[in-house]
Design an enzyme around this catalytic site. Sequence first.
Site, PDB file in Angstrom:
ATOM      1  CG  ASP A   1      19.746 -21.853  -4.747  1.00 19.33           C
ATOM      2  OD1 ASP A   1      20.640 -21.829  -3.890  1.00 19.33           O
ATOM      3  OD2 ASP A   1      19.863 -21.381  -5.890  1.00 19.33           O
TER       4      ASP A   1
ATOM      5  CG  ASP B   1      22.728 -19.908  -0.414  1.00 19.72           C
ATOM      6  OD1 ASP B   1      23.038 -19.338  -1.469  1.00 19.72           O
ATOM      7  OD2 ASP B   1      22.610 -19.320   0.678  1.00 19.72           O
TER       8      ASP B   1
ATOM      9  CD  GLU C   1      27.441 -19.386  -2.354  1.00 15.82           C
ATOM     10  OE1 GLU C   1      27.646 -18.264  -2.820  1.00 15.82           O
ATOM     11  OE2 GLU C   1      26.625 -19.589  -1.440  1.00 15.82           O
TER      12      GLU C   1
ATOM     13  CG  HIS D   1      22.736 -15.662  -8.155  1.00 17.11           C
ATOM     14  ND1 HIS D   1      23.368 -16.890  -8.158  1.00 17.11           N
ATOM     15  CD2 HIS D   1      22.423 -15.397  -6.873  1.00 17.11           C
ATOM     16  CE1 HIS D   1      23.410 -17.340  -6.918  1.00 17.11           C
ATOM     17  NE2 HIS D   1      22.852 -16.459  -6.121  1.00 17.11           N
ATOM     18  CG  ASP D   2      25.864 -14.537  -5.486  1.00 15.58           C
ATOM     19  OD1 ASP D   2      24.826 -13.855  -5.326  1.00 15.58           O
ATOM     20  OD2 ASP D   2      26.017 -15.673  -5.002  1.00 15.58           O
TER      21      ASP D   2
HETATM   22  C1  GLC Z   1      24.641 -17.133  -1.471  1.00 15.50           C
HETATM   23  C2  GLC Z   1      23.834 -16.737  -2.677  1.00 15.50           C
HETATM   24  C3  GLC Z   1      23.614 -15.252  -2.640  1.00 15.50           C
HETATM   25  C4  GLC Z   1      22.882 -14.898  -1.380  1.00 15.50           C
HETATM   26  C5  GLC Z   1      23.614 -15.424  -0.167  1.00 15.50           C
HETATM   27  C6  GLC Z   1      22.777 -15.329   1.060  1.00 15.50           C
HETATM   28  O1  GLC Z   1      25.912 -16.586  -1.502  1.00 15.50           O
HETATM   29  O2  GLC Z   1      24.465 -17.163  -3.836  1.00 15.50           O
HETATM   30  O3  GLC Z   1      22.897 -14.803  -3.751  1.00 15.50           O
HETATM   31  O4  GLC Z   1      22.749 -13.509  -1.295  1.00 15.50           O
HETATM   32  O5  GLC Z   1      23.949 -16.776  -0.314  1.00 15.50           O
HETATM   33  O6  GLC Z   1      21.746 -16.266   0.992  1.00 15.50           O
END
Ligand code: GLC
Length: 537
Positions: free
Chosen positions: A105, A207, A275, A337-338
Amino acid sequence: MISRIEHGLGWWRHAVFYQIYPLSFADSNGDGFGDLAGIISKLDYLSDTLGVNALWLSPFYKSPMRDWGYDISGHTEVDPLFGDLETAELLIEEAHRRGMRVIVDYVMNHTSEEHPWFVESRSSRDSPKRDWYVWRDPKPDGSPPNNWVSVFSGPAWTLDEATGQYYRHTYLSRQPDLNWRNEETVDAAHDVARFWLDRGVDGFRLDAAHQMMKDPLERDNPPAPHDYDRPWKDMGEYDDFVHLYDLGHPDIHELHRQIRAVVDEYEQNPFTVGEIHIFDLPEWASYYGENLDQLHMPFNFHLMACDWDAGSLRVLIEAVLWNVPAGGWTNWFLGNHDEKRLATRLGAENARLAALLLLTLRGTPFIYYGDELGMQDVEIPAGQSRDPWGANVSFLGRDGARTPMQWTSGVNAGFTDGTPWLPLAPDYEQRNVEAESTDEASILNLYRRLIRLRSGSSALRIGSFLSHPSSNEDVLVYRKEADDDTKTIALNLSDAWCDVKIRAGSVVLSSLDHKRSGRVNGSLSLAPREGVIVDHP
Ligand code: GLC
């Protein structure tokens, strides 16, 4: 070492990725949290048993864990919870030795408030790093500079009493946003990428990749009209606004071009996936860059948002592929994971069908840890929740999809000798790697067969995609072709038996019946929620 990996340039087109959430994968020291040594101990499972050839590791960097590692206080340090830098290097090396690539990440929209950059920036208005973050004066009435809200709810601005200015945060107030319009910040962020590329990582998952550039005029977002058709899931208060100005400013593309130029300096042909929660397909596709010089791929969240029926899936898949620019390549996933786990969102009876879909579409599949076991979201008892988002908006809590990996039927599913940081799923004694490995009919063995079939079939891996008009509206049918390899995939999305017309061939895999094989002579009967792969000579 990399030379042992089959594919050079464009290796990611052939990859089957597996996402590891390190806190929940395997705990080597009994503290209840997964760690890097734990992951190393499971690499054989990943490469030999399961057969994936690329890993995405969620953060393991130094962090106060307010957002479980997505709040980084030391980008080039490993948090002691996970181990140390040496172990991270060993993990990369050991994965490479087994022919698996490793991406990590890259969380650069924000840092932790405890990051030395922010501590310095916050120390005074004259700090040399003041402009590394986004600081603004209050409005004359003392309120925040605009109406932006944070993804995790509440204002996206927090007042720093000591210096009398607000700082911006897309997520928690403990996650201040970096200012990507400051060149020093950009250089420092690029150096972080180089640090990990120098240690052999094969790329990054970026991210919040569309949120790094916002409107320079910082205009208020318009309130969402009552009948506003939100692009995706219910995001609570965040949906009160149309997010025009707090993400995706056109400058974002230059930022991604620059990051791409940094990764392209490296010989391991690093890969970047961002993302990008954008549901307008042409805008989403713009993140590849006109000359394919930005992200290698934006993450394709569209499948997650799609209704689970043959007609909707067909339209969606064709639309995504149509929008991928020439020469580009996409990805498919149904969990991370989200999000709620796929077996929970779609129902257990669809989980096997989903596996077949993911591993036969044109594009790189990403499997979220545990989905290969059919793991479900776990109900977290009061007092045991960990996720800050869930603390703010209960129905958006992510703990349920982050529970420990289920390895054995033994104590704590073989995840830890200590007390697991999140509770285990109640079904772990039946649903675990050990039990499923020996059960030919298990979903784990379905994943294994699919991955092997895909790796041995150029049609499945890189073939063209042609969706068929199906003779049955409940069945999604498509053909994959490459070289002289041709396969038809038929998925029955209904709860009834269905017959479909299929060109002559032979069944090579069924999502339900591991013994199913045999000739197909023009028509195929599919059990409820069954998917089948047919090979054509
Ligand atoms: C992204 C990640 C998530 C995190 C967020 C803030 O959306 O996937 O898990 O909480 O960023 O960093």
